[in-house]
Design a protein around this motif. Structure first.
Motif, short mmCIF file in Angstrom:
data_model
loop_
_atom_site.label_atom_id
_atom_site.label_comp_id
_atom_site.label_asym_id
_atom_site.label_seq_id
_atom_site.Cartn_x
_atom_site.Cartn_y
_atom_site.Cartn_z
N LEU A 134 0.82 -1.21 0.00
CA LEU A 134 0.00 0.00 0.00
C LEU A 134 0.86 1.26 0.00
O LEU A 134 1.90 1.31 0.66
CB LEU A 134 -0.92 0.02 1.22
CG LEU A 134 -2.13 -0.92 1.21
CD1 LEU A 134 -2.91 -0.76 2.51
CD2 LEU A 134 -3.02 -0.65 0.02
N ARG A 135 0.41 2.28 -0.71
CA ARG A 135 1.09 3.57 -0.71
C ARG A 135 0.42 4.50 0.30
O ARG A 135 -0.72 4.27 0.72
CB ARG A 135 1.08 4.17 -2.11
CG ARG A 135 1.81 3.29 -3.12
CD ARG A 135 1.77 3.85 -4.53
NE ARG A 135 2.35 2.91 -5.48
CZ ARG A 135 3.64 2.80 -5.76
NH1 ARG A 135 4.50 3.63 -5.17
NH2 ARG A 135 4.10 1.92 -6.63
N LEU A 136 1.14 5.56 0.68
CA LEU A 136 0.63 6.44 1.73
C LEU A 136 -0.78 6.95 1.43
O LEU A 136 -1.65 6.97 2.29
CB LEU A 136 1.56 7.64 1.92
CG LEU A 136 2.78 7.44 2.82
CD1 LEU A 136 3.49 8.77 3.03
CD2 LEU A 136 2.41 6.83 4.15
N LYS A 137 -1.02 7.37 0.18
CA LYS A 137 -2.33 7.90 -0.17
C LYS A 137 -3.42 6.88 0.11
O LYS A 137 -4.47 7.21 0.68
CB LYS A 137 -2.35 8.30 -1.64
CG LYS A 137 -3.69 8.84 -2.11
CD LYS A 137 -3.66 9.19 -3.60
CE LYS A 137 -5.02 9.69 -4.07
NZ LYS A 137 -5.03 9.98 -5.53
N ASN A 138 -3.17 5.61 -0.26
CA ASN A 138 -4.16 4.56 -0.05
C ASN A 138 -4.37 4.27 1.43
O ASN A 138 -5.49 4.04 1.88
CB ASN A 138 -3.73 3.28 -0.78
CG ASN A 138 -3.46 3.51 -2.24
OD1 ASN A 138 -2.34 3.27 -2.71
ND2 ASN A 138 -4.44 3.99 -2.98
N ILE A 139 -3.26 4.28 2.18
CA ILE A 139 -3.34 4.02 3.63
C ILE A 139 -4.21 5.07 4.32
O ILE A 139 -5.09 4.75 5.11
CB ILE A 139 -1.93 3.99 4.25
CG1 ILE A 139 -1.12 2.82 3.69
CG2 ILE A 139 -2.02 3.90 5.78
CD1 ILE A 139 0.36 2.87 4.02
N PHE A 140 -3.96 6.34 3.99
CA PHE A 140 -4.69 7.42 4.66
C PHE A 140 -6.15 7.46 4.24
O PHE A 140 -7.03 7.80 5.04
CB PHE A 140 -3.97 8.75 4.41
CG PHE A 140 -2.83 8.98 5.36
CD1 PHE A 140 -2.91 9.94 6.33
CD2 PHE A 140 -1.69 8.19 5.29
CE1 PHE A 140 -1.87 10.15 7.23
CE2 PHE A 140 -0.64 8.38 6.17
CZ PHE A 140 -0.73 9.35 7.14
N LEU B 158 -3.62 13.00 4.78
CA LEU B 158 -2.20 12.89 4.47
C LEU B 158 -1.47 14.23 4.57
O LEU B 158 -0.36 14.28 5.10
CB LEU B 158 -2.01 12.26 3.09
CG LEU B 158 -0.56 12.09 2.61
CD1 LEU B 158 0.27 11.30 3.62
CD2 LEU B 158 -0.52 11.42 1.23
N PRO B 159 -2.05 15.35 4.08
CA PRO B 159 -1.36 16.64 4.23
C PRO B 159 -1.01 16.98 5.69
O PRO B 159 0.00 17.63 5.94
CB PRO B 159 -2.37 17.64 3.65
CG PRO B 159 -3.11 16.85 2.63
CD PRO B 159 -3.26 15.48 3.24
N ASN C 89 4.81 8.79 -2.27
CA ASN C 89 4.12 7.72 -2.99
C ASN C 89 4.84 6.38 -2.93
O ASN C 89 4.53 5.47 -3.68
CB ASN C 89 3.94 8.12 -4.47
CG ASN C 89 2.99 9.30 -4.62
OD1 ASN C 89 1.92 9.31 -4.02
ND2 ASN C 89 3.40 10.29 -5.39
N LEU C 90 5.81 6.26 -2.02
CA LEU C 90 6.50 4.99 -1.87
C LEU C 90 5.55 3.93 -1.29
O LEU C 90 4.71 4.25 -0.46
CB LEU C 90 7.69 5.13 -0.93
CG LEU C 90 8.96 5.80 -1.46
CD1 LEU C 90 9.99 5.88 -0.33
CD2 LEU C 90 9.53 5.03 -2.64
N VAL D 24 -2.05 6.90 11.81
CA VAL D 24 -3.36 6.60 11.22
C VAL D 24 -4.33 6.05 12.27
O VAL D 24 -5.54 6.32 12.21
CB VAL D 24 -3.26 5.64 10.01
CG1 VAL D 24 -2.50 6.30 8.88
CG2 VAL D 24 -2.64 4.30 10.37
N ILE D 25 -3.82 5.29 13.24
CA ILE D 25 -4.71 4.81 14.32
C ILE D 25 -5.11 5.98 15.21
O ILE D 25 -6.28 6.15 15.57
CB ILE D 25 -4.03 3.71 15.14
CG1 ILE D 25 -3.82 2.45 14.28
CG2 ILE D 25 -4.87 3.36 16.37
CD1 ILE D 25 -5.09 1.81 13.77
N LEU D 26 -4.14 6.81 15.56
CA LEU D 26 -4.41 7.95 16.43
C LEU D 26 -5.39 8.93 15.81
O LEU D 26 -6.26 9.48 16.49
CB LEU D 26 -3.08 8.65 16.74
CG LEU D 26 -3.09 9.84 17.70
CD1 LEU D 26 -3.65 9.44 19.06
CD2 LEU D 26 -1.68 10.40 17.84
#
Length: 217
Positions: free
Chosen positions: A91-97, A104-105, A119-120, A137-139
């Motif tokens: 998964l990439r950061l965008k997808n995770i968030f 993400l910003p 995008n890694l 992301v959990i927080l």
């Protein structure tokens, strides 16, 4: 409106080995609650029992006084970050968030090093950066309570300081439950503090209690 989460009468054994006995703790939205204990004292087990992914010999978990048997089925009520990594490496950061309903910003603003390569795939980041992303992301996820198992461990001190500020800001909208061996950092952010010692839970009202109960030499 204040919501509360209670866990009581927790008894956990693995075969002949007793791990937890008659544990009681109460957590509230608007507060950060810390759980301390030596290695093997059962802190992680307790979080899993609260989340519903570990069955105890006996336990009672209640949201606002109502018993809930499998809290993990209600992510709007509670989310949990375990010690082991849980986000798929591809998964990439965008997808995770997007998956966790987070901005993400906001991360890129507080931790600018991620802005260089946003995008890694998750698997390409260092262990410390992975830990920071998972904690974030959990927080930040929309949930009444979040549980973080050792969020300060394995990340650099500068990030720990920034993360502590995020925790203080975020508690206004949820209850935050944290375990960590970095007790000084835990003391910096907690409103309520518990210690697990000799299988039982103790309420810590003053840092001096940690010496009284043998957690600190």
């Amino acid at each position: 409106m204040m919501n509360w989460l209670e866990v009581d009468s927790v008894n956990l054994e693995f075969g002949e080995k007793r791990v937890l006995s008659d544990i009681y703790m109460r957590f509230e939205t608007g507060k950060v609650s810390g759980i301390l204990g030596r290695n093997g004292s059962g802190k992680s087990c307790l979080l899993r029992i609260i989340f519903g992914t570990l069955r105890a010999r006996y336990s009672n978990v209640r949201f606002n006084g109502k018993a809930v048997s499998r809290p993990f089925r209600n992510p709007e009520k509670i989310r949990y970050m375990p010690q082991v990594s849980f986000i798929p490496k591809y998964l990439r950061l965008k997808n995770i968030f997007e998956l966790y309903g987070c901005s993400l910003p906001e991360l890129l603003n507080d931790f600018t090093e991620f802005a260089r390569e946003p995008n890694l795939p998750f698997g390409h980041y260092s262990f410390g950066h992975k830990r920071l992303i998972e904690t974030w992301v959990i927080l930040k996820s929309p949930s009444e309570f979040v549980m973080l198992d050792e969020p300060f461990s394995y990340i650099m001190p500068l990030h720990v300081e920034k993360l502590k500020q995020v925790i203080k800001n975020e508690k206004s909208g949820k209850g935050i439950i944290i375990t960590d061996h970095l007790y000084r950092d835990l003391l910096d952010v907690t409103d309520d503090l518990y210690l697990i010692a000799d299988y039982a839970s103790l309420t810590i009202r003053d840092p001096g209690d940690l010496r009284k109960y043998g957690y600190l030499a």
